[in-house]
Design an enzyme around this catalytic site. Structure first.
Site, short mmCIF file in Angstrom:
data_model
loop_
_atom_site.label_atom_id
_atom_site.label_comp_id
_atom_site.label_asym_id
_atom_site.label_seq_id
_atom_site.Cartn_x
_atom_site.Cartn_y
_atom_site.Cartn_z
N CYS A 98 42.31 44.56 41.72
CA CYS A 98 43.27 43.76 40.96
C CYS A 98 43.20 44.13 39.47
CB CYS A 98 43.01 42.29 41.17
SG CYS A 98 41.28 41.84 41.03
N GLU A 125 45.48 34.14 41.26
CA GLU A 125 45.25 35.48 40.71
C GLU A 125 46.23 36.38 41.44
OE1 GLU A 125 42.94 35.90 38.45
OE2 GLU A 125 41.82 34.04 38.72
P1 NAP Z 1 49.33 38.42 50.24
O1 NAP Z 1 50.25 38.86 51.32
O2 NAP Z 1 49.85 37.49 49.21
O3 NAP Z 1 48.06 37.80 50.97
C1 NAP Z 1 46.97 37.23 50.29
C2 NAP Z 1 46.34 36.13 51.13
O4 NAP Z 1 47.31 35.09 51.33
C3 NAP Z 1 45.97 36.60 52.55
O5 NAP Z 1 44.80 35.93 52.95
C4 NAP Z 1 47.17 36.17 53.38
O6 NAP Z 1 46.87 36.01 54.73
C5 NAP Z 1 47.48 34.84 52.73
N1 NAP Z 1 48.83 34.36 52.93
C6 NAP Z 1 49.96 35.09 53.11
N2 NAP Z 1 51.03 34.26 53.21
C7 NAP Z 1 50.55 33.00 53.08
C8 NAP Z 1 51.16 31.71 53.08
N3 NAP Z 1 52.47 31.56 53.24
N4 NAP Z 1 50.39 30.63 52.94
C9 NAP Z 1 49.05 30.75 52.77
N5 NAP Z 1 48.42 31.95 52.75
C10 NAP Z 1 49.16 33.06 52.90
O7 NAP Z 1 48.73 39.62 49.45
P2 NAP Z 1 47.95 40.92 49.97
O8 NAP Z 1 48.63 41.48 51.18
O9 NAP Z 1 46.51 40.59 50.07
O10 NAP Z 1 48.22 41.86 48.74
C11 NAP Z 1 49.56 42.14 48.41
C12 NAP Z 1 49.67 42.42 46.93
O11 NAP Z 1 49.00 41.40 46.16
C13 NAP Z 1 49.00 43.70 46.53
O12 NAP Z 1 49.82 44.78 46.81
C14 NAP Z 1 48.76 43.44 45.06
O13 NAP Z 1 49.92 43.70 44.32
C15 NAP Z 1 48.48 41.96 44.99
N6 NAP Z 1 47.03 41.68 44.92
C16 NAP Z 1 46.54 41.11 43.80
C17 NAP Z 1 45.20 40.83 43.69
C18 NAP Z 1 44.62 40.16 42.49
O14 NAP Z 1 43.45 39.81 42.46
N7 NAP Z 1 45.35 39.93 41.45
C19 NAP Z 1 44.33 41.17 44.73
C20 NAP Z 1 44.86 41.75 45.87
C21 NAP Z 1 46.21 41.97 45.96
P3 NAP Z 1 47.05 37.22 55.77
O15 NAP Z 1 46.16 38.30 55.35
O16 NAP Z 1 46.69 36.57 57.05
O17 NAP Z 1 48.51 37.59 55.67
#
Ligand code: NAP
Length: 510
Positions: free
Chosen positions: A295, A256
């Protein structure tokens, strides 16, 4: 400062330095720290597979459902405490916190009920027996059985309770153990929930583990019966999908990701009508609720050009009343975003948006300290040709007005331009026009919400994810699908076709 630990292999464990610091979003103060460095994540996955999986699979759906019901009750009992923690860590208003915590307990309760409905079985048949010849003796039958691995759930920062529970509910009811990793910045609520569940002794050993902090080498230990369910940014989703171990074993990955959701006001809706009012309320709620960190939030607002100025004026009037400030102060409508990193992202996104659309209104008197961001309304007449607006999700309290001429085809083209959304809403009483838009945007959207005067007093809203309906979206939204009642369990199952004698198979599958 609070030290957040991971719950792995049946005990709470701390990782080595350096620590990642978590903040109070309202003040910006450091309030907790955590690390996953040095934790044996391979052992955790093995523990889930060896201990949690067998324990869950020997339970019937009804028994697993009963556990989910008890997990939900714990959240209800400790609701106020969890709301306080959410406010402290994420800066949620009371209402925004409820959206997360109550959404979590409601989803667990929904799946608890589904467990009762599925009853005393431990697995399900898929469809009826298939006959191959004139004789009815030799037939085929599809069955679903739980995968023998562990489900790795990687969650986003914006819903530390709901994201944990909506994924967990499906996996546990399906019979798969879980290792959940919350977004680090807001992990305090997730940790407390798992602590409360552990203290209550509700879950079989190994059924749920929690990894707090960076994912580290977690994915290196994935095996052929495991699966991964991810919520977060599209770029992290791609990294996970292309991880060598995922590719090696074809590990199923559900994503997602970023979604630039849209709402469309139909040309038949007159200013001042019920549907007009419902539309405006919906847009304002989607911009302001959880400071826009949903989201499913509306990012693009399509309005007929003939009423665009009127819609803009009414939205601005309503947004002016939605005060940005300390979520603990009564009357605050918009709290801060979840942390300093999120604030940096949103501010940069707003600056880029301003290069491609006109900023028509921005909240004043926004606190300078903490992680506050000014609520912002943009506008562009470029429709589907607008740049950035359709390409980048600014994950904060902002949306862009997109006037269009009023044709259904044009509305569909503009919505489709984002390359895939989680949710699109259409507000119209014109069945033919709206039907064209609903069916037109359906291939680009996971869920379409049709607001009309027939449902103006009872709709669940554009942004609310219902456990009975699928949540996910095609293309840039990740291509995934969660929830949707029993559909949400299937990701955790293997479908197998079994061929043999009618009676023997009937004895096997019932
Ligand atoms: P993210 O940086 O992709 O992080 C999401 C999850 O993935 C966190 O638990 C993060 O851990 C983990 N993660 C990061 N790098 C990883 C890797 N290489 N391998 C495994 N896990 C990893 O996203 P975010 O900071 O939560 O949100 C960033 C953007 O995502 C938002 O600005 C928005 O655009 C989008 N978003 C979408 C949804 C949706 O449901 N569609 C929801 C929220 C956000 P850490 O926290 O420890 O870095």
């Amino acid at each position: 400062m609070q030290q957040l630990k991971s719950f792995l292999c049946g005990r709470w464990q701390s990782g080595a330095d350096p620590q990642t610091v978590l903040h109070d979003a309202t003040t910006g103060a450091a309030i907790a720290q955590t690390s996953s460095r040095g934790l044996d994540l391979g052992a955790a996955l093995r523990h889930g597979r060896a201990v949690g999986g067998p324990a869950l699979r020997q339970l019937s759906f009804a028994q697993r459902g009963e556990i989910l019901g008890q997990l939900a009750s714990v959240l209800v009992t400790h609701r106020d405490h969890l709301l306080d923690l959410s406010g402290r860590n994420m800066g949620t208003t009371r209402g925004d916190g409820k959206f997360d915590i109550d959404g979590a307990s409601g989803t667990l309760a929904y799946y608890a009920k589904l467990g009762q409905t599925l009853g005393d079985r431990t697995w399900l048949a898929d469809g009826e027996q298939v006959q191959f010849s004139r004789s009815k003796r030799f037939v085929g039958q599809h069955i679903w059985s739980p995968r023998r691995g562990i489900a790795v759930h990687i969650n986003a920062f914006n819903f530390p309770a709901w994201n944990l529970c909506e994924k967990l509910a499906c996996a546990l009811l399906a019979g798969m153990p879980v290792l959940a990793k919350p977004g680090t910045a807001t992990a305090i609520v997730s940790v407390r929930i798992v602590e409360l569940w552990q203290e209550a002794g509700l879950l079989p050993d190994g059924a749920l583990q929690l990894l707090v902090g960076s994912a580290g080498d977690l994915l290196d230990h994935l095996g052929p019966q495991d699966c991964v369910v991810f919520t977060g940014s599209g770029s992290t989703g791609q990294q996970i999908r292309s991880h060598p171990q995922v590719l090696r074993y074809n590990v199923p990955v559900n994503v997602e990701a970023d979604s630039i959701n849209a709402t469309v006001l139909g040309p038949d809706i007159a200013p001042g009508s019920d549907v007009w009012t419902m539309f405006l309320a919906e847009v304002v709620r989607e911009i302001t609720q959880k400071a826009g960190q949903k989201c499913t939030a509306i990012r693009r607002v399509l309005v007929p050009s003939a009423v665009a100025d009127e819609v803009q004026a009414e939205l601005v009037a309503r947004l002016q009343d939605a005060r940005v400030g300390d979520p603990a102060v009564q009357g605050t409508a918009v709290g801060p975003v979840a942390g300093p990193a999120q604030k940096r992202d949103v501010v940069a996104g707003l600056q880029n948006l301003a290069l491609h659309a006109q900023l028509v209104w921005q909240a004043a008197d926004v606190p300078a300290d903490g992680c506050f961001v000014a609520t912002s309304l943009f506008r562009t007449d470029a429709g589907a040709a607008a740049e950035y607006v359709h390409d980048h999700e600014v994950f904060g309290p902002a949306a862009t007005l997109l006037p269009y001429a009023g044709s259904a085809d044009e509305a569909v083209d503009i919505v489709a331009r984002a390359g895939g959304c989680l949710a699109t809403s259409v507000f119209s009483d014109d069945a033919a026009w709206a039907g064209h838009v609903v069916l037109g945007v359906a291939p680009y959207t996971g869920r379409v919400y049709w607001g009309s005067s027939k449902v103006f007093d009872q709709g669940t809203g554009h942004g609310a994810v219902m456990p009975a309906l699928v949540h996910g979206g095609p293309g840039k939204a990740g291509g995934g699908e969660e929830l949707g009642g029993e559909r949400g369990l299937r990701f955790y199952w293997q479908r197998t076709a079994i061929q043999g004698d009618t009676q023997l198979l009937r004895g096997l599958v019932g």
